[in-house]
Structure formats: C-alpha cells, structure tokens
Design an enzyme around this catalytic site. Structure first.
Site, PDB file in Angstrom:
ATOM      1  N   TYR A  81       6.065  -7.946   3.827  1.00 15.57           N
ATOM      2  CA  TYR A  81       5.358  -8.939   3.033  1.00 15.57           C
ATOM      3  C   TYR A  81       5.256 -10.283   3.754  1.00 15.57           C
ATOM      4  O   TYR A  81       4.332 -11.047   3.513  1.00 15.57           O
ATOM      5  CB  TYR A  81       6.080  -9.176   1.702  1.00 15.57           C
ATOM      6  CG  TYR A  81       5.761  -8.164   0.636  1.00 15.57           C
ATOM      7  CD1 TYR A  81       6.080  -6.830   0.792  1.00 15.57           C
ATOM      8  CD2 TYR A  81       5.151  -8.564  -0.553  1.00 15.57           C
ATOM      9  CE1 TYR A  81       5.807  -5.907  -0.199  1.00 15.57           C
ATOM     10  CE2 TYR A  81       4.874  -7.651  -1.551  1.00 15.57           C
ATOM     11  CZ  TYR A  81       5.201  -6.323  -1.371  1.00 15.57           C
ATOM     12  OH  TYR A  81       4.923  -5.420  -2.357  1.00 15.57           O
ATOM     13  N   ASP A 116      11.416   8.971   1.295  1.00 16.98           N
ATOM     14  CA  ASP A 116      10.575  10.063   0.767  1.00 16.98           C
ATOM     15  C   ASP A 116      11.388  10.965  -0.171  1.00 16.98           C
ATOM     16  O   ASP A 116      10.940  11.340  -1.248  1.00 16.98           O
ATOM     17  CB  ASP A 116       9.900  10.867   1.908  1.00 16.98           C
ATOM     18  CG  ASP A 116      10.812  11.166   3.083  1.00 16.98           C
ATOM     19  OD1 ASP A 116      11.965  10.699   3.089  1.00 16.98           O
ATOM     20  OD2 ASP A 116      10.366  11.884   4.008  1.00 16.98           O
ATOM     21  N   ASP A 163       8.989  -2.096  -4.203  1.00 10.80           N
ATOM     22  CA  ASP A 163       7.752  -2.284  -4.972  1.00 10.80           C
ATOM     23  C   ASP A 163       7.239  -0.924  -5.434  1.00 10.80           C
ATOM     24  O   ASP A 163       6.907  -0.730  -6.604  1.00 10.80           O
ATOM     25  CB  ASP A 163       6.708  -2.993  -4.095  1.00 10.80           C
ATOM     26  CG  ASP A 163       5.391  -3.179  -4.817  1.00 10.80           C
ATOM     27  OD1 ASP A 163       5.412  -3.577  -6.007  1.00 10.80           O
ATOM     28  OD2 ASP A 163       4.324  -2.914  -4.207  1.00 10.80           O
ATOM     29  N   ASP A 176       7.364   1.073  -9.544  1.00 10.92           N
ATOM     30  CA  ASP A 176       6.246   1.619 -10.328  1.00 10.92           C
ATOM     31  C   ASP A 176       6.469   3.110 -10.600  1.00 10.92           C
ATOM     32  O   ASP A 176       6.109   3.620 -11.660  1.00 10.92           O
ATOM     33  CB  ASP A 176       4.902   1.432  -9.597  1.00 10.92           C
ATOM     34  CG  ASP A 176       4.217   0.107  -9.962  1.00 10.92           C
ATOM     35  OD1 ASP A 176       4.925  -0.877 -10.234  1.00 10.92           O
ATOM     36  OD2 ASP A 176       2.963   0.066  -9.970  1.00 10.92           O
TER      37      ASP A 176
HETATM   38  C1  IPM Z   1       5.164  -6.680  -8.008  1.00 11.47           C
HETATM   39  C2  IPM Z   1       3.741  -6.868  -7.516  1.00 11.47           C
HETATM   40  C3  IPM Z   1       3.684  -7.888  -6.383  1.00 11.47           C
HETATM   41  C4  IPM Z   1       4.511  -7.343  -5.232  1.00 11.47           C
HETATM   42  C5  IPM Z   1       2.271  -8.262  -5.894  1.00 11.47           C
HETATM   43  C6  IPM Z   1       1.391  -8.732  -6.999  1.00 11.47           C
HETATM   44  C7  IPM Z   1       2.318  -9.293  -4.812  1.00 11.47           C
HETATM   45  O1  IPM Z   1       3.182  -5.646  -7.149  1.00 11.47           O
HETATM   46  O2  IPM Z   1       5.811  -7.685  -8.352  1.00 11.47           O
HETATM   47  O3  IPM Z   1       5.617  -5.536  -8.076  1.00 11.47           O
HETATM   48  O4  IPM Z   1       4.032  -6.508  -4.447  1.00 11.47           O
HETATM   49  O5  IPM Z   1       5.668  -7.766  -5.114  1.00 11.47           O
HETATM   50 MN    MN Z   2       4.409  -3.927  -7.741  1.00  9.19          MN
END
Ligand code: IPM
Ligand code: MN
Ligand code: NAD
Length: 361
Positions: free
Chosen positions: A143, A225, A249, A253
C-alpha cells in the site's frame, strides 16, 4: 464526571453517511446511559471532501482528527472518482489518514451470534461458535512501498509497486497481536507467503522472535493460500490471525463472506496516535441513499471506539448486547434476511438498538 471526549466523525461517501448516522445514534444513547460526556463533530472526507475542497483529506479534517480522542469513519469511495489523479482518489484520503494517525494495528473481529447462523452460506457445524480476530498490519507493505508508479517500458504501458517491510514494522504489530491473543484463546496464526516472498520470510523470522516474549501463546504459521482455504472450511477453529496489509484486506472480506455479509464486520485501527474506527465494508454505491445498508459493522465499530478510545468497556458491552438482542428479536436488514423474513432499514435497526440500550439505564 469525566471530561468531554472529542470524537471526530467522518461520514464520507455512499452508504457511509447512513451507517455513520446509525452508529452515532447508538453512541449518544450509550453516552446518556453510562454518563459519558462525548462531543461528536462531523468533518468531510473522501469524494465528498474532493467535491468541496479538491482534497479527500482536507487539512481542517486532519487537524480535527489529530486533536480528537477518537475518529469514526463511515466509508469512502465513489464511482465518479475512477480516473481522477491518484492523490484525489477518496481512498487516498483514507490511506493518508491511517498513516497520519500512526495507526499500524487493524483489528477486524468476527463473532457470529447463534441467532445469525442461518445467515452464513456455510453449514451450521462449520460456522457455529466462530470467534476470531484478524490483526492486519495497516501502515506498510504494498500500500505504501516506494518506488511506485506507471511508465512506458520497451514501448509498453507498465506499472510497479514495492513490497517492503522493516523488522520494526513487523515487530510492533506482532506484539499487539500476541498481547491480544493473551487475553483470548492464546492461539496465534501468522499468515504469509514465505515459500515465495522475502518479505514473508522476514515476517516469519520476526514473529518467531516476538513469540519468545509471549511463551503462553501457541504460535502457528500458514501460507496465505492455505489460510484462505481453511477460513472457508473451518472458520470456527481460528483465534487470532496476524497478517500483512494486503493479505489482511483480502482475508477480512473473506471472513465477512463466511459470516454472510460484509455489513457485519467492525474494525479498530490502533497505534501511536488517535485511534480510528470504521466498518470493514466500503461505500457500497449500489445501496447509497436507499436506507437499506446494514449498520451493524458501523455500530460495532462504535462499540470498539467506546472500549479502546474512551475507556468505557461497560458501554461497549451494552452496545454489543443490544445488537445481539436486535438479532434475537428477528430484526434483519436486507443483506441478512432469508426468504419470507421481515426486513428493516438502517435507521429502524439503529433505533431498535437505541431502545434496548436505553432500558439499561
Ligand atoms: C478496507 C478498504 C481499504 C483498504 C481501501 C478503501 C483503501 O478496502 O479498509 O478494507 O484496502 O484498506
Ligand atoms: Mn477492504
Ligand atoms: P463494498 O464494501 O462497498 O461493497 C461490497 C459488497 O458488499 C456490495 O455488494 C455491497 O452492496 C455490499 N455491502 C457493503 N456494505 C454493506 C452494508 N453496510 N450493508 C449491506 N451490504 C453491504 O466494496 P466495493 O464494491 O468493492 O467498493 C465500493 C467502493 O468502496 C470503492 O470505491 C472502494 O474503494 C470503497 N471501499 C472503501 C472502504 C472504506 O472506506 N473503508 C472499504 C472497502 C471499499
């Protein structure tokens, strides 16, 4: 009574303002019942701030955040922002905020109450009792690594990013993860790609060193993985998962998907400056303005704010219990509702949580 605590509230874009309103209602209810003096103050961020100020993190917003006791952020991101210069992207404002506030440890917990087991796409025996926290390194990795950029190479469009971790960056987040594990199940899984990446081999080495300082925590390592696989197959066997920025990240999700909705997950970003609290989800442009977004990730982020930034663990627990009671009484936002189940909107869910908190007074 304690002094007034300042909370900088950054609603942002898309569903950000809707879930933020819900979370602030809950904060105010908890403050009333638990006798906390809190002053929430709104400031622009993201695409909303670019529209007004040409800057996704205006200096006045940053100054307010630096001076505050805590920052709450809804979400940033807007379809119109695709193609604008990189520094004007809403996401760039959030990334800058995280570094300016020196937040390097991002906690992303999932505990699924039994009443929500049916919401998960997984079979009951796989999801029941899931109670894990992802500790995501938040200030380094791909990042932020330099050099980065786009160029023409041998007549072709090309782009590059840099993945770099210093040992001290790994050590400080690893220490936070081990301390967290000491207060929970005393199991820590460090996730990396050490079969390929030098940064991951250093990651593993440093985590091993930090483990020596925390002998009561059982440390294991797993490749990213395989971890992605195991999180779907056996989510209820995890305790604390420590990993670098980009892996964290993605895995967070995935964990939300395993639970059944991204709208459920809260987060806390801690470090050496003002702590930052935000739901894991984004601006969900397709839902913006509908009043249907799930506010639970935002409300539980506010609970984390009460716990970590305002020293109000009782109020934090009351907020958590209120959310669970809402679920137990059958309240479901659209993302959680099964066929035939009654759906409530963002505000109605928040108001129900407020009612429950108020009865604790
Ligand atoms: C998160 C989001 C952010 C990240 C983006 C919006 C920069 O996806 O907080 O999970 O990748 O950290
Ligand atoms: Mn995210
Ligand atoms: P997203 O998180 O906005 O949405 C992913 C999916 O989850 C969509 O189907 C969405 O409708 C659903 N969803 C998200 N939040 C929800 C909620 N509260 N209730 C119900 N459903 C919800 O991710 P995306 O679509 O990949 O990204 C959209 C924008 O958000 C992009 O600009 C991205 O950069 C940004 N983003 C911001 C943050 C943040 O501010 N912390 C986090 C992730 C993505």
């Amino acid at each position: 009574m304690s002094s007034t605590r300042r909370v900088a509230v950054l609603p942002g874009d898309g569903v950000g303002p809707e879930v933020t309103r819900a979370a602030v209602l809950v904060l105010e209810a908890a403050a009333e019942v638990f006798d906390l003096r809190i002053r929430p103050e709104e400031h622009p961020v993201g695409w909303a701030a670019v529209q007004a100020d040409e800057d996704p993190l205006p200096a006045s917003t940053l100054a307010a955040c630096t001076d505050a006791d805590a920052v709450f952020l809804g979400a940033v991101g807007h379809p119109d922002a695709v193609g604008v210069s990189p520094e004007k992207r809403p996401e760039a404002g959030l990334l800058r905020l995280r570094t300016e506030l020196r937040c390097y440890t991002n906690l992303r917990p999932l505990r699924l109450p039994d009443t929500l087991i049916g919401v998960s796409p997984l079979r009951e025996e796989r999801i029941r009792g899931v109670d894990l926290v992802i500790v995501r390194e938040l200030a380094g990795g791909l990042y932020y690594g330099t050099p980065r950029g786009v160029e023409t190479r041998e007549g072709e469009r090309s782009a590059h990013n840099t993945l770099r971790y210093g040992a001290s960056e790994i050590r400080r987040v690893a220490r936070a993860a081990f301390r967290l594990a000491e207060g929970r199940g005393r199991r820590l899984l460090s996730v990396d790609k050490s079969n390929v990446l030098e940064t991951s081999r250093l990651w593993r080495e440093v985590v091993e060193e930090v483990a020596l300082e925390h002998p009561t925590v059982a440390l294991e390592h797993m490749l990213i993985d395989r971890a992605a696989l195991e999180l779907v197959l056996r989510p209820n066997t995890f305790d604390v998962i420590l990993t670098e920025n980009l892996f964290g990240d993605i895995l967070s999700d995935e964990v939300a998907g395993v639970a059944g909705s991204l709208g459920l997950l809260p987060s806390a970003s801690l470090g050496d400056g003002t702590p930052l609290f935000e739901p894991v989800h984004g601006s969900a442009p397709a839902l913006a303005g509908e009043g249907t977004a799930n506010p639970v990730g935002a409300i539980l982020s506010m609970a984390m704010l009460l716990e970590h930034a305002l020293d109000a663990p009782e109020a934090a627990r009351a907020v958590g219990r209120a959310v669970e009671e809402c679920f137990a009484s059958g309240l479901r936002t659209a993302d959680l509702a099964g066929p035939g189940e009654k759906v409530v909107g963002t505000d109605a869910f928040a108001k129900a949580a407020v009612q429950i908190i108020a009865t604790e007074g």
